[in-house]
Motif scaffolding. Sequence first.
Motif, PDB file in Angstrom:
ATOM      1  N   THR A 267       0.844  -1.208   0.000  1.00  0.00           N
ATOM      2  CA  THR A 267       0.000   0.000   0.000  1.00  0.00           C
ATOM      3  C   THR A 267       0.871   1.246   0.000  1.00  0.00           C
ATOM      4  OG1 THR A 267      -0.072   0.256   2.403  1.00  0.00           O
ATOM      5  CG2 THR A 267      -1.696  -1.229   1.411  1.00  0.00           C
ATOM      6  N   LYS A 270      -1.416   7.549   2.413  1.00  0.00           N
ATOM      7  CA  LYS A 270      -2.174   8.695   1.895  1.00  0.00           C
ATOM      8  C   LYS A 270      -1.909   9.894   2.807  1.00  0.00           C
ATOM      9  CE  LYS A 270      -6.863  10.060   0.786  1.00  0.00           C
ATOM     10  NZ  LYS A 270      -8.170   9.943   1.430  1.00  0.00           N
ATOM     11  N   HIS A 283      -3.412   6.608   7.253  1.00  0.00           N
ATOM     12  CA  HIS A 283      -4.365   6.311   6.174  1.00  0.00           C
ATOM     13  C   HIS A 283      -3.586   5.729   4.995  1.00  0.00           C
ATOM     14  CE1 HIS A 283      -7.661   8.519   8.122  1.00  0.00           C
ATOM     15  NE2 HIS A 283      -6.704   9.333   8.550  1.00  0.00           N
ATOM     16  N   ILE A 285      -3.598   3.510   1.168  1.00  0.00           N
ATOM     17  CA  ILE A 285      -4.399   3.217  -0.024  1.00  0.00           C
ATOM     18  C   ILE A 285      -3.863   1.938  -0.680  1.00  0.00           C
ATOM     19  CG2 ILE A 285      -4.929   4.006  -2.383  1.00  0.00           C
ATOM     20  CD1 ILE A 285      -6.556   5.494  -0.449  1.00  0.00           C
ATOM     21  N   SER A 315     -10.839   1.215   9.813  1.00  0.00           N
ATOM     22  CA  SER A 315     -11.812   1.593   8.781  1.00  0.00           C
ATOM     23  C   SER A 315     -12.746   0.420   8.498  1.00  0.00           C
ATOM     24  CB  SER A 315     -11.093   2.027   7.511  1.00  0.00           C
ATOM     25  OG  SER A 315     -10.065   1.124   7.214  1.00  0.00           O
ATOM     26  N   GLU A 319     -15.073   0.523   2.757  1.00  0.00           N
ATOM     27  CA  GLU A 319     -14.425   1.740   2.257  1.00  0.00           C
ATOM     28  C   GLU A 319     -13.480   1.499   1.089  1.00  0.00           C
ATOM     29  OE1 GLU A 319     -12.938   4.717   5.055  1.00  0.00           O
ATOM     30  OE2 GLU A 319     -14.105   3.674   6.575  1.00  0.00           O
ATOM     31  N   ARG A 321     -10.644   1.019  -1.135  1.00  0.00           N
ATOM     32  CA  ARG A 321      -9.181   0.848  -1.052  1.00  0.00           C
ATOM     33  C   ARG A 321      -8.575   1.536   0.172  1.00  0.00           C
ATOM     34  NH1 ARG A 321      -7.876   3.850  -6.088  1.00  0.00           N
ATOM     35  NH2 ARG A 321      -5.718   3.346  -5.670  1.00  0.00           N
ATOM     36  N   HIS A 322      -9.378   2.320   0.878  1.00  0.00           N
ATOM     37  CA  HIS A 322      -8.850   3.087   2.017  1.00  0.00           C
ATOM     38  C   HIS A 322      -8.767   2.223   3.281  1.00  0.00           C
ATOM     39  CE1 HIS A 322      -9.866   5.881   5.513  1.00  0.00           C
ATOM     40  NE2 HIS A 322      -8.582   6.046   5.256  1.00  0.00           N
ATOM     41  N   GLU A 324      -7.540   2.499   7.387  1.00  0.00           N
ATOM     42  CA  GLU A 324      -7.108   3.410   8.460  1.00  0.00           C
ATOM     43  C   GLU A 324      -6.651   2.594   9.665  1.00  0.00           C
ATOM     44  OE1 GLU A 324     -10.072   6.358   9.547  1.00  0.00           O
ATOM     45  OE2 GLU A 324      -9.315   6.409  11.610  1.00  0.00           O
TER      46      GLU A 324
END
Length: 484
Positions: A267, A270, A283, A285, A315, A319, A321-322, A324
Amino acid sequence: MAHYLPLSRVARLVGQSRATIQRMIHDGEIATFDGMVDMNELLRVFPDVQWEDDGEYKRVEEIKAKAFGKRVFERTLPDKAVLAERLFELGKEFAAAKSLLLHYDEVFRFLSDKLEDVAESGGPATLDAVAGLKQWLKRELEAAPSEAERAEALLAQESVMRIMSAQVTVQPSGHEFFVEGNDTLLEAALRAGIPLDYGCSNGNCGECRARLLSGQVKKVHPHDFAFKEQDKANGAILLCSYTPVTDVVVEAHVAGAEDIPEQVIPTKVKTVERLGEHLAALHLIAPRSQRLRFLAGQHVTLSAGGAEGEYYVASCPCEDRHIELHIRQDNRSFARMVFNGLGKEDGVTISGPRGRFVMKLDSRREVVFVAWNEGFAPIKSLVQHAMSLEIASAMHLYWAAGDVGHYQDNLCRAWADALDDFTYQPLDTAPGPAAVAEAILADHSDLSHADLYAAGPEALLRALEAGALARGLSPLGWHGEIVV
Ligand code: FES
């Protein structure tokens, strides 16, 4: 003529959650027929809803206003062929309704002629009776049906809704969700928090295989996976390749924690959002072609530049591809890396997920969530998952925080403000786990119709579990995760 609507569509039309509508049905406030709600019943129960002010109309207005914005079209409108099919289906319904009306008109004329004949062949009393009957019929037919305007608006809105989205029912689990725009069945299911089985998400592995039980679908992404002729004849489809044209029922497997394989996902950062002096939200992605498959409440290993740490995902799996994660500043190598300059676009590898602290997807009961300090991370994920599923009849969130503070207090308050059946109570950890558990349980004298999810130290879990079971909580409704 009765016009019946499925519950999920009713919920959308009146702007309530599905759980709220189900509760109203359970309490006898809404009558149903075969699990559907008659349009007149809807008008009766929700006299104040202004149909034309609701979401779908606004979305159509927005599309019209941005008619030349191609991207708006791409995002919100279904594929052209799907749109054409849905309009065709709606046209067929319109044609059937019109031909029925013409038929009624003919029957009415025939009846009028027959009444004339009866009047002519009878005496003065018959003549009076027939004249009275004809007058009544004329008056009734000319008078606008009660609530005609609202019924018209409701029907128009429902039609728009059916063009813009299709409803999917998953068997045998009974989950329901809507597919909008150009989404595939899989994308829409994941967005709705329903963890259907899948692998590559691009038509190669066959893991998202399902069976179409009713309705029509259309292939929107080509796939390399080849079905046997027998499978095709039995309605086999790939959820990652097809979108529904009409409302559909599919037979598909909803994955549990044991079904989700270990993954290694590269990943990118972000943002690193500071949530206080010693806490940050990281965060990440995931790549478009390789999303992290996980369930709310699970944890993963994060690694970057030789540093490593185990953290709960905060998260919701809905959501996309996000991802947290909440990182406390401590001696763990990954935490040191985050607080010493990990920044935007840096690479972080996720491996996992792990853990069985996940949502019970078939429960419709109220849910009590309890978090202790950063135990809030898995609880946040679970709360959002429960919201996207819209199945809990009510939710109560308790968050005991010490030195880290209630670092996403505004979010919790926003949930409580936005949802009718959501309560939030921030607590202090200072009195200790046993006292905190006692304070929470004091609000719930009867937990026989609830599920309880708690993430915190062992002492808190022990006190909560014992107290909750004594208040009628089913052992199957208890879900505790030690987070220190
Ligand atoms: S997820 Fe692999 S074929 Fe659909």
